[in-house]
Structures are given as C-alpha cells and as structure tokens.
Design a protein around this motif. Structure first.
Motif, PDB file in Angstrom:
ATOM      1  N   UNK A   1      -1.337   1.600   5.191  1.00 51.90           N
ATOM      2  CA  UNK A   1      -0.619   2.140   4.039  1.00 51.90           C
ATOM      3  C   UNK A   1       0.735   2.753   4.450  1.00 51.90           C
ATOM      4  N   UNK A   2       1.674   2.746   3.515  1.00 49.31           N
ATOM      5  CA  UNK A   2       2.974   3.381   3.742  1.00 49.31           C
ATOM      6  C   UNK A   2       2.767   4.861   4.053  1.00 49.31           C
ATOM      7  N   UNK A   3       3.618   5.369   4.923  1.00 51.67           N
ATOM      8  CA  UNK A   3       3.579   6.799   5.239  1.00 51.67           C
ATOM      9  C   UNK A   3       4.886   7.439   4.783  1.00 51.67           C
ATOM     10  N   UNK A   4       4.838   8.733   4.408  1.00 53.21           N
ATOM     11  CA  UNK A   4       6.081   9.417   4.030  1.00 53.21           C
ATOM     12  C   UNK A   4       6.980   9.614   5.242  1.00 53.21           C
TER      13      UNK A   4
ATOM     14  N   UNK B   1      10.278   4.937   2.345  1.00 51.79           N
ATOM     15  CA  UNK B   1       8.922   5.082   2.882  1.00 51.79           C
ATOM     16  C   UNK B   1       8.896   4.491   4.281  1.00 51.79           C
ATOM     17  N   UNK B   2       7.857   4.813   5.033  1.00 50.10           N
ATOM     18  CA  UNK B   2       7.684   4.210   6.347  1.00 50.10           C
ATOM     19  C   UNK B   2       6.622   3.109   6.254  1.00 50.10           C
TER      20      UNK B   2
ATOM     21  N   UNK C   1       0.851  -1.196   0.000  1.00 50.54           N
ATOM     22  CA  UNK C   1       0.000   0.000   0.000  1.00 50.54           C
ATOM     23  C   UNK C   1       0.881   1.237   0.000  1.00 50.54           C
ATOM     24  N   UNK C   2       0.707   2.072  -0.987  1.00 45.07           N
ATOM     25  CA  UNK C   2       1.691   3.116  -1.207  1.00 45.07           C
ATOM     26  C   UNK C   2       1.277   4.492  -0.744  1.00 45.07           C
ATOM     27  N   UNK C   3       2.100   5.424  -1.126  1.00 45.82           N
ATOM     28  CA  UNK C   3       1.924   6.810  -0.708  1.00 45.82           C
ATOM     29  C   UNK C   3       0.656   7.428  -1.300  1.00 45.82           C
ATOM     30  N   UNK C   4       0.272   6.990  -2.505  1.00 42.43           N
ATOM     31  CA  UNK C   4      -0.926   7.569  -3.123  1.00 42.43           C
ATOM     32  C   UNK C   4      -2.177   7.277  -2.298  1.00 42.43           C
TER      33      UNK C   4
ATOM     34  N   UNK D   1      -4.577  10.119  -0.776  1.00 46.73           N
ATOM     35  CA  UNK D   1      -5.993  10.169  -1.145  1.00 46.73           C
ATOM     36  C   UNK D   1      -6.895  10.260   0.076  1.00 46.73           C
ATOM     37  N   UNK D   2      -6.431   9.689   1.190  1.00 45.03           N
ATOM     38  CA  UNK D   2      -7.269   9.642   2.385  1.00 45.03           C
ATOM     39  C   UNK D   2      -7.302  10.971   3.116  1.00 45.03           C
TER      40      UNK D   2
END
Ligand code: MN
Length: 184
Positions: free
Chosen positions: A75-78, A51-52, A1-4, A8-9
């Motif tokens: 999801x991944x976090x920045x 990414x985190x 699960x990526x940064x996008x 989006x959330x």
C-alpha cells in the motif's frame, strides 16, 4: 492501494509511526527503509502524486545487473513515513525495527503513471547508496492473487557491479540518517 489501507492496518495509539496525509506538489523523493519484521526486508518507496509508492523487496536491492529481486507491491505510504526510524511494537502491523537505509531522489524515464499501469518502470536513483538506472517489472500474477509481485533490477551502467564484488547490503548496512545499526 491508498493511504486509507495504510491507516486501517495501524493503531496510532500504539505505534509511533506517522499517520500522514496526502501531500500536495510534485516531489520525487526516494527512500529505502530496512525493516526487521517477521522477515527482514527492504521497503523501497518512490514519491508520486503526494504519496510514496511502496514495494517490499524481500532480499534487498542488488547492484549486479540481471540479479532479480522480488519486490511485493504494498500500500501507498504517506511522505511523512520517510523520516520514520524506530521500532514498531511487536504484535502490531509490521512489528519490528525500521531503519532509513538510503534516501535521495528518483527520476522516472517516461511517464511514471503509464509505467506503473503497464508494469514496467524505468528510473534513475540519486541516493546516498544506490545510484544509476534501475527497473521495476511486474510479474504475471495468478488469478485471485491480491498482492502484485514485481522484480527490482539494476541496469548496466557505471554504478553496477560484477557478480562476486562486495554486496552493497553488507558493505553499507547502517542508517543514512543516524549511522546506527539495526540493534542500536
Ligand atoms: Mn515493511
């Protein structure tokens, strides 16, 4: 699960959380953010590939080996998110107070990509509160389930505690960056 998915959330004109980007380099930062959303939980984040990687640990980590704590893979976090401490407006995604509960470095044992894929990650933490060896183990999911359930577990080592000893969550509840409590 990526940064996008992450972006989006969130409505970045409403929340003060960082938007972030995928970073270069091979860092190994570790952070746990205590998050008083609808339900209090602890967000464990481990840096990998800029990414985190993130898990929401519903009851928080335990220093007692064998004490399994449910960790929902999210999801991944920045990486910029690591320094976020503050309040996400109510009604927004993850609304509530976020505190930096612990931070430091993590050291995977073996290839972390392989570990993530096979659902068993062994690692060392060198944080201000959590140290020593830990495991993340993926549980067998039911078909159709979108979120992966993992378990966070402490290994037996000199950083572990016996059952009945003080709970690290109660012993050290404050922010590692500001020393503030959740209400402050
Ligand atoms: Mn959270």
């Amino acid at each position: 699960m990526g940064l996008q998915v992450n972006q989006k959330k969130r409505k970045f004109d409403v929340t003060s959380e960082p938007r972030g980007h995928v970073a270069r380099g091979k860092g190994n930062r570790y952070v746990i953010q205590k998050h008083a959303a609808r339900r209090l939980h602890y967000d464990l984040r481990l840096e990998l590939d800029g990414m985190m990687k993130s898990w929401a640990v519903t009851r928080g980590p335990s220093l007692v080996p064998g004490e399994k704590r449910l960790a929902m893979h999210v999801e991944d976090h920045p990486i910029e998110y690591n320094s976020f401490e503050g309040t996400i407006p109510q009604g927004e995604y993850g609304g509530g107070t976020v505190m930096i509960w612990d931070r430091g470095r993590w050291y995977p044992e073996g290839d972390p990509h392989r570990g993530l894929q096979k659902g068993h990650l062994d690692f060392m933490l060198e944080g201000e509160k959590l140290r020593g060896r830990w495991h993340l183990v993926r549980m067998r999911g039911r078909p159709g389930e979108t979120k992966e359930a993992w378990l966070l577990l402490k290994s037996k080592d000199e950083e572990a505690r016996e059952p009945g000893n003080p709970d690290i969550l109660e012993e050290k509840p404050l922010s590692v960056t500001t020393g503030r409590s959740m209400t402050e």
